[in-house]
Design an enzyme around this catalytic site. Sequence first.
Site, short mmCIF file in Angstrom:
data_model
loop_
_atom_site.label_atom_id
_atom_site.label_comp_id
_atom_site.label_asym_id
_atom_site.label_seq_id
_atom_site.Cartn_x
_atom_site.Cartn_y
_atom_site.Cartn_z
N CYS A 1 0.47 -0.95 0.18
CA CYS A 1 0.06 -0.05 0.01
C CYS A 1 0.52 0.98 0.12
CB CYS A 1 -0.22 0.31 0.91
SG CYS A 1 -2.32 1.75 0.96
N HIS B 1 -3.65 -4.91 -0.28
CA HIS B 1 -3.48 -5.70 1.04
C HIS B 1 -3.56 -7.00 1.01
CE1 HIS B 1 -3.15 -1.93 3.13
NE2 HIS B 1 -4.04 -1.57 2.48
N GLU C 1 -2.56 -9.16 3.68
CA GLU C 1 -2.92 -9.08 5.19
C GLU C 1 -5.05 -9.70 4.64
OE1 GLU C 1 -1.74 -6.83 4.37
OE2 GLU C 1 -2.25 -5.41 5.12
#
Lengths: 235, 295
Positions: free
Chosen positions: A85, A217, A219
């Site tokens: 990001c 992202h 995650e």
Amino acid sequence: MTSSKEICIIDYQGGGNLFSLENSFQYLGAKTFRSSHAEEIEKADKIIFPGVGSFANAMRQIHKLGLADVITQKSQSGIPFLGICVGMQVLFASSSESSKEDNLDIVDGLNVFEMPIRKFDFLKIKQAEISEKVKIPHMGWNQVTLNENSVNPLFKDIPNGSDFYFVHSYRAHGKDADISESMRKRFPKLEVAQTNYIEDFVSHIWNGENLFACQFHPEKSSETGLQLLKNFVAL
Amino acid sequence: MISKRIIPCLDVDKGQVVKGVNFVNIQKAGDPVELARKYYEMGADELCFLDITASHEDRKATYEIIKTTAKEVFIPLTVGGGVSSVKDVENLLHAGADKVGMNSGAVRNPTLISEAADNFGSQCIVLAVDVKRRPSSPESQTSQRFSDTRREGLGKTELTGASMSISQNLNNTVDGSSSLLGWDVYVKGGRECTGLDALEWIKEAEQRGAGEILLTSMDADGSKAGYDIELTRAVCDAVQIPVIASGGAGNADHVIDVLKAGADAALLASILHYGETTIEAIKEKMHQASVRTRV
């Protein structure tokens, strides 16, 4: 896991949520540690560089903590390095995302990738060409498309065009063909992956070796994102 | 192109998932972490926890739920309920929330939105708004009266009547047979009318740095008669940030309707919690209706 190297998560103290990444690696059985210190980061042999908030804030913190040189150097040192990001964006030349404190038109980045980061701009697109109002930020799941025949190891076992979770208002505009001569010279094997949000933008960049950066992202991208992080652990 | 999102919402009270029907008649519907994991595995695009716990001390249970959930659920988590300070936002983010919803706290103190956005970024600030149609015609006044009585705790039979009245009212308005005066913002779980105009308040929140709107129609909530399409459209026209539609989902077609009307995401509770449909079935229907969804 095939690798036992501890992963250094760079913490530039920008108020970001690092727990999600730590939770993901914990789930995958990989060890991580946070660091805000140049000497520690210098010794790391695997680095994750996450970021949230504004580009200007990230750069201010990076300079304040004296991390600009170590990040620039380590990202190109050959060790596995993944920017996420805003952690991807600051590796680029500059951004139009300032902050109240900085109040600049353009903020300089680390310039590892010589491309600018700019805000999504749909004003130039005729409304008639868009079936629905376009929202900013670009928030939600969108497809990441790699070059055909790409051997990007981060996307091993991930079908091309898979959905990842995004949340951002600024992006590196362009595609593979837009990469400058000097960038090609610096990274002869450079590849970018694209995502379409009215226009194509750079959602992932790979120097052809061990430097990777994602606008999305991993995650927060469910099983697909976990697979990507697992691939990173295995590098 | 970007996918439309399906977001299951878990109302949590003292560590247990509950779901109110029109904000009353709350029933227990399971363990939050277990439900969260189930929805994650079923293909939820995000999850929303709404903490309706009254007392501050009991909120610690919610932090624990978020912490545990964030260790095994790898999609964005939005948590709201009782957020009234920057410290509350920070606590939730530290527990593992990716986005924090603020509602009454932001109405009381609008600078909370700006301060939280400055500190943590707009991407994690969600303005939750509970709105209700302003009475404008005899039909809608009937509906208003039903809603008022309902909040005082009517039983199930009366509720069906109220839902029908709401559904008729929505249809009337969509047909243009009754004039619409707008929507009022309610706080404290729908108990108190602020007198704020919903569209004005939402625009202000965007200006102050909110990154997303969680829009609940109190008229439609619990009715299972469909989302308030007109409201959703009006809000999507008013702002540029993403809008999550909430309240009224009774089936997959309702979800498709509201997403086609411009919502970026649909919030779902009872119909999922009570197994009336599944995320998979809704996504299959979305796919058939050419609404892009993550598979």
